[in-house]
Design a protein around this motif. Sequence first.
Motif, short mmCIF file in Angstrom:
data_model
loop_
_atom_site.label_atom_id
_atom_site.label_comp_id
_atom_site.label_asym_id
_atom_site.label_seq_id
_atom_site.Cartn_x
_atom_site.Cartn_y
_atom_site.Cartn_z
N GLY A 1 0.90 -1.16 0.09
CA GLY A 1 -0.20 0.12 0.05
C GLY A 1 0.90 1.19 0.02
N ILE A 2 0.45 2.45 0.63
CA ILE A 2 0.93 3.42 0.76
C ILE A 2 2.10 3.46 1.10
CG2 ILE A 2 0.81 6.03 1.63
CD1 ILE A 2 -1.02 5.67 -0.63
N PHE A 3 3.41 4.24 0.49
CA PHE A 3 4.59 4.18 1.05
C PHE A 3 5.10 5.89 0.78
CE2 PHE A 3 9.44 4.20 0.93
CZ PHE A 3 9.42 3.41 2.18
N HIS A 4 5.34 6.46 1.85
CA HIS A 4 5.62 7.85 1.94
C HIS A 4 6.86 8.53 1.75
CE1 HIS A 4 2.88 11.12 1.27
NE2 HIS A 4 2.24 11.24 2.31
N GLU A 5 7.94 7.66 2.28
CA GLU A 5 9.14 7.93 2.81
C GLU A 5 10.32 8.11 1.70
OE1 GLU A 5 7.46 5.84 4.79
OE2 GLU A 5 6.84 7.47 6.04
N ALA A 6 9.93 7.63 0.61
CA ALA A 6 11.24 7.58 -0.41
C ALA A 6 10.62 7.39 -1.80
CB ALA A 6 12.27 6.71 -0.14
N ARG A 7 11.29 7.98 -2.89
CA ARG A 7 10.77 7.43 -4.43
C ARG A 7 10.67 6.21 -4.41
NH1 ARG A 7 8.64 11.93 -6.15
NH2 ARG A 7 9.92 13.89 -5.54
N THR A 8 11.46 5.35 -3.95
CA THR A 8 11.48 3.73 -4.20
C THR A 8 11.28 3.01 -2.85
OG1 THR A 8 13.77 3.47 -4.43
CG2 THR A 8 12.55 3.85 -6.37
N VAL A 9 10.57 1.97 -2.45
CA VAL A 9 10.77 1.30 -1.41
C VAL A 9 12.05 0.52 -1.08
CG1 VAL A 9 8.39 1.24 -1.12
CG2 VAL A 9 9.49 -0.74 -2.31
N ARG B 1 14.90 1.22 -1.87
CA ARG B 1 15.82 2.32 -0.98
C ARG B 1 15.80 2.19 0.46
NH1 ARG B 1 15.56 8.42 -0.56
NH2 ARG B 1 17.60 9.03 0.09
N CYS B 2 14.59 1.69 0.93
CA CYS B 2 14.34 1.93 2.31
C CYS B 2 14.63 0.47 2.94
CB CYS B 2 13.26 2.44 2.65
SG CYS B 2 13.25 4.39 2.58
N GLY B 3 15.09 -0.49 2.18
CA GLY B 3 15.16 -1.97 2.41
C GLY B 3 14.20 -2.82 2.17
N PHE B 4 13.06 -2.55 1.66
CA PHE B 4 11.99 -3.65 1.61
C PHE B 4 12.51 -4.56 0.20
CE2 PHE B 4 9.64 -0.27 3.76
CZ PHE B 4 8.95 -1.09 4.85
N GLN B 5 12.07 -5.76 0.69
CA GLN B 5 12.59 -6.85 -0.45
C GLN B 5 11.25 -6.82 -1.60
OE1 GLN B 5 12.85 -9.77 2.56
NE2 GLN B 5 14.76 -9.01 3.26
N GLU B 6 10.17 -6.38 -1.02
CA GLU B 6 8.89 -6.70 -1.90
C GLU B 6 8.01 -5.50 -1.57
OE1 GLU B 6 5.42 -9.86 -2.83
OE2 GLU B 6 6.59 -10.09 -1.08
N TYR B 7 7.47 -5.09 -2.80
CA TYR B 7 6.49 -3.85 -2.78
C TYR B 7 5.16 -4.14 -3.57
CZ TYR B 7 4.28 0.49 -3.72
OH TYR B 7 3.37 1.89 -3.86
N ILE B 8 4.20 -4.24 -2.68
CA ILE B 8 2.92 -4.51 -3.32
C ILE B 8 1.86 -3.07 -3.44
CG2 ILE B 8 0.61 -5.76 -3.09
CD1 ILE B 8 2.28 -7.90 -1.58
N PRO B 9 1.71 -2.50 -4.43
CA PRO B 9 1.12 -1.27 -4.30
C PRO B 9 -0.47 -1.37 -4.25
CG PRO B 9 1.68 -2.00 -6.68
CD PRO B 9 2.31 -3.02 -5.95
N GLY B 10 -0.73 -0.01 -3.81
CA GLY B 10 -2.17 0.13 -3.23
C GLY B 10 -2.30 1.31 -2.55
N PHE C 1 8.70 -8.60 8.58
CA PHE C 1 8.48 -7.13 8.97
C PHE C 1 7.59 -6.52 7.98
CE2 PHE C 1 9.58 -2.55 8.08
CZ PHE C 1 8.90 -1.94 9.41
N ALA C 2 6.36 -6.00 7.99
CA ALA C 2 5.61 -5.45 6.93
C ALA C 2 5.01 -4.39 7.47
CB ALA C 2 4.46 -6.59 6.58
N THR C 3 5.03 -3.43 6.54
CA THR C 3 4.15 -2.06 6.62
C THR C 3 2.90 -2.15 5.65
OG1 THR C 3 4.97 -0.47 4.90
CG2 THR C 3 6.29 -0.94 6.95
N VAL C 4 1.72 -1.77 6.29
CA VAL C 4 0.53 -1.79 5.36
C VAL C 4 0.05 -0.55 5.71
CG1 VAL C 4 -1.81 -2.80 5.42
CG2 VAL C 4 0.02 -4.22 6.03
N GLY C 5 0.19 0.36 4.29
CA GLY C 5 -0.35 1.69 4.34
C GLY C 5 -1.61 2.06 3.65
N PHE C 6 -2.60 2.83 4.29
CA PHE C 6 -3.71 3.25 3.74
C PHE C 6 -3.90 4.62 3.49
CE2 PHE C 6 -5.74 0.04 6.93
CZ PHE C 6 -5.56 -1.15 6.17
#
Length: 349
Positions: A16-24, A26-35, A61-66
């Motif tokens: 979902g929503i990721f607000h901290e950088a242009r690409t996830v 860059r912040c260490g996430f191995q997987e990004y599921i957009p929404g 570790f997962a972040t779920v952003g609305f």
Amino acid sequence: MAQILGEAGYATACIGIFHEARTVQRCGFQEYIPGAKALDVTDKAIPKLKSFAENPGRPFFATVGFIEPHRLPYKEPLFPFAIPNDFSIPGPHIEPDDTLGVEIPGHLKDTPGTRREVAGLQGAVKHIDEQFGRIMSALRETGLERNTLVIFTTDHGVGLPRAKCSVYDPGIGVAFMLRLPGRPGWNGGVVREEMISNIDYLPTILDLVGLPVASNVQGRSLATLLDGKSYTPRDAIFAELTYHDYYDPIRAIRTETHKLVVNFSAAPGFMDPSQCWRPPSDYVTGRAHHPLVELYDLRDDPWELADLAEKPEHAAVHADLLRRLQRHMVETEDPLLRGAVTSPQHRMS
């Protein structure tokens, strides 16, 4: 967090929503599921949680952003003074909720526009609560619940005038709930009154999982507080704004009793977050432009409406908080101490 935990062997995912950088990445996430919208993001998060449960030997570790309860555009005007494609709350896919009434915060006027927006905010919160409940149910059904720390938080205060885009309490006060069923003190509906800052989340999580906290981390772990052990509460927290809609550098210090705000520009009295040509919600007070310093006694004036900075009887508090704020800016190497902060848009690639 994703970088540190990923290097420690955790599976990391952003949904979902990721607000901290242009690409996830860059912040260490191995997987990004957009929404973006909560219903869609939750529909994507639940299968991901199930996949984590299928590999019980590896922590995750997962972040779920609305995006809700963010303001969203309406094709048709909502108010007599609105125009097409203005933004409001809760968004065209959610109904406002006033079934339990509408309580107007003290920094806003009780007007039809304010009531409509606060009801909209309540409708968005109700919707978020429903989707969050689905995620909690999925954790329970997959067997992950007992040993999974869940944190529910937001990135700033509500998108109402003199809240978001400000350092007044309605702008810097955020939701923060956590739950870890398998650890006493980390569950059970306890409400704590100690002041904390969102920079405390990282050291708390690292403390919990047994990873070292770097010496340059400014946050303080809440683990001993939650465990019922010795904990020295913060005597102050700090807030800042530099850019959002425009350059408006502000720094603030908040104690249990007072708030001191220093404005480094002569911008308008507060930045309007309504994303509308005319804010639907009306505010109680406001200056045409920032004063240099503002001081509020939060005990008598929780909505920060009566500026005491020029009152001689508050000179001692004024001077003390000003010194402490300056010391914090020096210790954190605040770029404002070197002059105006240039927007990254001015730099050539």
